[in-house]
Design a protein around this motif. Structure first.
Motif, PDB file in Angstrom:
ATOM      1  N   LEU A 141      50.951  58.311  30.106  1.00  0.00           N
ATOM      2  CA  LEU A 141      51.440  57.362  29.115  1.00  0.00           C
ATOM      3  C   LEU A 141      50.884  57.643  27.721  1.00  0.00           C
ATOM      4  N   ASN A 142      49.845  58.468  27.623  1.00  0.00           N
ATOM      5  CA  ASN A 142      49.236  58.765  26.323  1.00  0.00           C
ATOM      6  C   ASN A 142      49.598  60.153  25.815  1.00  0.00           C
ATOM      7  N   GLY A 143      50.579  60.798  26.420  1.00  0.00           N
ATOM      8  CA  GLY A 143      50.956  62.144  26.001  1.00  0.00           C
ATOM      9  C   GLY A 143      52.456  62.259  25.845  1.00  0.00           C
ATOM     10  N   GLY A 144      52.911  63.467  25.522  1.00  0.00           N
ATOM     11  CA  GLY A 144      54.337  63.720  25.357  1.00  0.00           C
ATOM     12  C   GLY A 144      54.758  63.585  23.900  1.00  0.00           C
ATOM     13  N   ASP A 145      55.954  64.044  23.602  1.00  0.00           N
ATOM     14  CA  ASP A 145      56.470  63.984  22.239  1.00  0.00           C
ATOM     15  C   ASP A 145      57.907  63.495  22.260  1.00  0.00           C
ATOM     16  N   PRO A 146      58.168  62.222  22.014  1.00  0.00           N
ATOM     17  CA  PRO A 146      57.163  61.193  21.715  1.00  0.00           C
ATOM     18  C   PRO A 146      56.566  60.648  23.017  1.00  0.00           C
ATOM     19  N   PRO A 147      55.355  60.080  22.956  1.00  0.00           N
ATOM     20  CA  PRO A 147      54.784  59.478  24.168  1.00  0.00           C
ATOM     21  C   PRO A 147      55.542  58.207  24.537  1.00  0.00           C
ATOM     22  N   PRO A 148      55.572  57.857  25.812  1.00  0.00           N
ATOM     23  CA  PRO A 148      56.238  56.611  26.204  1.00  0.00           C
ATOM     24  C   PRO A 148      55.552  55.404  25.547  1.00  0.00           C
ATOM     25  N   LYS A 149      56.335  54.402  25.245  1.00  0.00           N
ATOM     26  CA  LYS A 149      55.762  53.159  24.720  1.00  0.00           C
ATOM     27  C   LYS A 149      55.289  52.308  25.905  1.00  0.00           C
ATOM     28  N   TRP A 150      54.091  51.793  25.803  1.00  0.00           N
ATOM     29  CA  TRP A 150      53.595  50.973  26.894  1.00  0.00           C
ATOM     30  C   TRP A 150      52.723  49.848  26.354  1.00  0.00           C
ATOM     31  N   HIS A 151      52.610  48.827  27.165  1.00  0.00           N
ATOM     32  CA  HIS A 151      51.803  47.659  26.804  1.00  0.00           C
ATOM     33  C   HIS A 151      50.983  47.249  28.008  1.00  0.00           C
ATOM     34  N   GLY A 152      49.686  47.038  27.812  1.00  0.00           N
ATOM     35  CA  GLY A 152      48.810  46.609  28.888  1.00  0.00           C
ATOM     36  C   GLY A 152      48.451  45.139  28.752  1.00  0.00           C
ATOM     37  N   LEU A 153      48.490  44.438  29.847  1.00  0.00           N
ATOM     38  CA  LEU A 153      48.162  43.013  29.847  1.00  0.00           C
ATOM     39  C   LEU A 153      47.214  42.716  30.998  1.00  0.00           C
ATOM     40  N   ASP A 154      46.026  42.262  30.662  1.00  0.00           N
ATOM     41  CA  ASP A 154      45.055  41.840  31.670  1.00  0.00           C
ATOM     42  C   ASP A 154      45.112  40.319  31.729  1.00  0.00           C
ATOM     43  N   VAL A 155      45.600  39.773  32.831  1.00  0.00           N
ATOM     44  CA  VAL A 155      45.803  38.324  32.932  1.00  0.00           C
ATOM     45  C   VAL A 155      44.569  37.596  33.458  1.00  0.00           C
ATOM     46  N   GLY A 156      43.470  38.333  33.614  1.00  0.00           N
ATOM     47  CA  GLY A 156      42.240  37.677  34.041  1.00  0.00           C
ATOM     48  C   GLY A 156      42.219  37.401  35.532  1.00  0.00           C
ATOM     49  N   SER A 157      41.285  36.567  35.946  1.00  0.00           N
ATOM     50  CA  SER A 157      41.085  36.284  37.363  1.00  0.00           C
ATOM     51  C   SER A 157      41.010  34.780  37.588  1.00  0.00           C
ATOM     52  N   PRO A 158      41.483  34.304  38.742  1.00  0.00           N
ATOM     53  CA  PRO A 158      41.317  32.877  39.056  1.00  0.00           C
ATOM     54  C   PRO A 158      39.900  32.536  39.475  1.00  0.00           C
ATOM     55  N   PHE A 159      39.053  33.560  39.666  1.00  0.00           N
ATOM     56  CA  PHE A 159      37.696  33.326  40.174  1.00  0.00           C
ATOM     57  C   PHE A 159      36.686  33.228  39.038  1.00  0.00           C
ATOM     58  N   ASP A 160      35.710  32.372  39.212  1.00  0.00           N
ATOM     59  CA  ASP A 160      34.563  32.318  38.312  1.00  0.00           C
ATOM     60  C   ASP A 160      33.467  33.163  38.966  1.00  0.00           C
ATOM     61  N   HIS A 161      33.485  34.444  38.668  1.00  0.00           N
ATOM     62  CA  HIS A 161      32.599  35.375  39.378  1.00  0.00           C
ATOM     63  C   HIS A 161      31.124  35.018  39.228  1.00  0.00           C
ATOM     64  N   ALA A 162      30.734  34.598  38.038  1.00  0.00           N
ATOM     65  CA  ALA A 162      29.318  34.317  37.793  1.00  0.00           C
ATOM     66  C   ALA A 162      28.799  33.145  38.620  1.00  0.00           C
ATOM     67  N   LYS A 163      29.681  32.217  38.967  1.00  0.00           N
ATOM     68  CA  LYS A 163      29.266  31.063  39.772  1.00  0.00           C
ATOM     69  C   LYS A 163      29.542  31.268  41.261  1.00  0.00           C
ATOM     70  N   SER A 164      30.507  32.135  41.583  1.00  0.00           N
ATOM     71  CA  SER A 164      30.906  32.303  42.987  1.00  0.00           C
ATOM     72  C   SER A 164      30.163  33.418  43.699  1.00  0.00           C
ATOM     73  N   GLY A 165      29.676  34.391  42.944  1.00  0.00           N
ATOM     74  CA  GLY A 165      29.076  35.559  43.591  1.00  0.00           C
ATOM     75  C   GLY A 165      27.810  36.021  42.910  1.00  0.00           C
ATOM     76  N   ILE A 166      27.024  36.768  43.654  1.00  0.00           N
ATOM     77  CA  ILE A 166      25.813  37.416  43.146  1.00  0.00           C
ATOM     78  C   ILE A 166      25.986  38.911  43.332  1.00  0.00           C
ATOM     79  N   LEU A 167      25.699  39.665  42.284  1.00  0.00           N
ATOM     80  CA  LEU A 167      25.641  41.118  42.397  1.00  0.00           C
ATOM     81  C   LEU A 167      24.185  41.519  42.526  1.00  0.00           C
ATOM     82  N   TYR A 168      23.865  42.145  43.645  1.00  0.00           N
ATOM     83  CA  TYR A 168      22.490  42.568  43.923  1.00  0.00           C
ATOM     84  C   TYR A 168      22.450  44.083  43.955  1.00  0.00           C
ATOM     85  N   VAL A 169      21.621  44.672  43.090  1.00  0.00           N
ATOM     86  CA  VAL A 169      21.442  46.130  43.071  1.00  0.00           C
ATOM     87  C   VAL A 169      20.021  46.433  43.518  1.00  0.00           C
TER      88      VAL A 169
END
Length: 340
Positions: A141-169
């Motif tokens: 999507l980032n190459g070619g002549d002309p490159p394809p037109k594209w749009h990215g949309l991150d709609v987020g998450s229904p989860f509250d990760h910081a309150k629902s989970g713990i990441l342990y390393v």
């Protein structure tokens, strides 16, 4: 015969023997294809012969493609050829298979798909570092002549990760070794974590060898049941895991991506190590080398992006409903110490 005793792995230079056989295979396939009459009066025979022509044509085209792939200099090649060996399900010797795949699918997707129609690409794990650039580049999507037109949309998450989970390393553990099996310290850590969770653990491992070895040790140490991928069908094992909240299930790649067990039955996701591709993976190492030859960082562009996507998919096994709670435990200290 030519490939049966050869070492598996990427083939960068075509020797004379293999070139001779691939040429003979290509020419024979084309002779057979032209000799098949696809117009008999019997419709069933016509369909069978058409199917045979398709299969023979594919064999010939692949042999020709393999021969052509060794023409350009290594950084300019479009295809990767490698020898694979797979287990024989009937208990006989391993089967040797010669494979070919494109070094990049970016150009194919751009010219065959994105230039012709509007496309929607959707998944829970398309962003790396908060944007779509890595995947967009891999897909052309980032190459070619002309490159394809594209749009990215991150709609987020229904989860509250910081309150629902713990990441342990577990940054106090030694870095994982090359053999893929866990160190004594890592095994002690796994035992303590599963005991604290009361079972309820999905163990995601970088190899079946590591999963089986760990399952064997934990079966002896723990008072709660431990299942391992391969003991039954994956669907049956996941069902047994979901039905008993004291059971733990260990496995590899298909569990990273395909398990949906909501509720308290799955409260701990264990990841044994950062899931970098194997250093002998012929396709990904060829892609890394091609990027490095053009002045890029092949490790970050290929191996690190691959690992980031798999980590996202693995961690996504934990929170399946908004009321889920639990821990993702990564037992690879490099998550806390390495620059990448």
């Amino acid at each position: 015969s030519a490939i049966f005793d050869a070492e598996p792995g990427r083939i960068d230079h075509l020797d004379e023997e293999l070139a001779t056989y691939l040429t003979a295979l290509r020419d024979a396939a084309f002779v057979i294809r032209s000799a098949i009459d696809t117009t008999p009066s019997d419709p069933q025979a016509a369909a069978a012969r058409t199917e045979a022509v398709t299969a023979v044509t594919e064999v010939g085209d692949i042999a020709a493609r393999m021969l052509d792939s060794f023409g350009p200099a290594i950084p300019d090649r479009h295809d990767v050829v490698w020898l694979d060996q797979i287990e024989n399900n009937r208990g006989g010797p391993k089967r040797a298979i010669l494979r070919v795949a494109p070094l990049s699918v970016a150009g194919l997707l751009r010219t065959r798909l994105f230039q012709h129609c509007t496309t929607v690409l959707t998944s829970a794990t398309l962003t790396i570092g908060g944007n779509f650039e890595a995947m967009a580049g891999a897909w052309g999507l980032n190459g070619g002549d002309p490159p394809p037109k594209w749009h990215g949309l991150d709609v987020g998450s229904p989860f509250d990760h910081a309150k629902s989970g713990i990441l342990y390393v577990a940054k106090h553990l030694p870095p994982p070794g090359r053999d893929g099996t866990g160190s004594p310290a890592q095994l002690d850590e796994i035992e303590a974590l599963i005991t604290a969770a009361g079972g309820r653990t999905l163990g995601l491992f970088s190899s079946m060898r590591a999963a089986r070895a760990t399952a064997e040790v934990m079966s002896e140490r723990l008072s709660t049941p431990v299942l391992c991928q391969g003991e039954d069908t994956t669907a049956a094992l996941v069902q047994r895991f979901a039905d008993d909240d004291q059971t733990s299930l260990f496995g590899t790649l298909s569990l990273w991506q395909g398990v949906d067990v909501p509720g308290p039955t799955l409260s701990l996701v264990l990841i044994d190590r950062i899931p970098f591709p194997r250093p002998d993976d012929p396709l990904l190492t060829a892609r890394q080398r091609a990027i490095a030859a053009r002045g890029g960082n092949g490790f970050m562009a290929v191996a690190a992006n691959h690992a980031a996507l798999l980590l996202s998919q693995g961690a996504g096994r934990l929170l399946r409903r908004v009321d889920d709670r639990g821990v993702v435990a990564v037992l690879d200290s490099r998550m806390a110490t390495a620059r990448y």
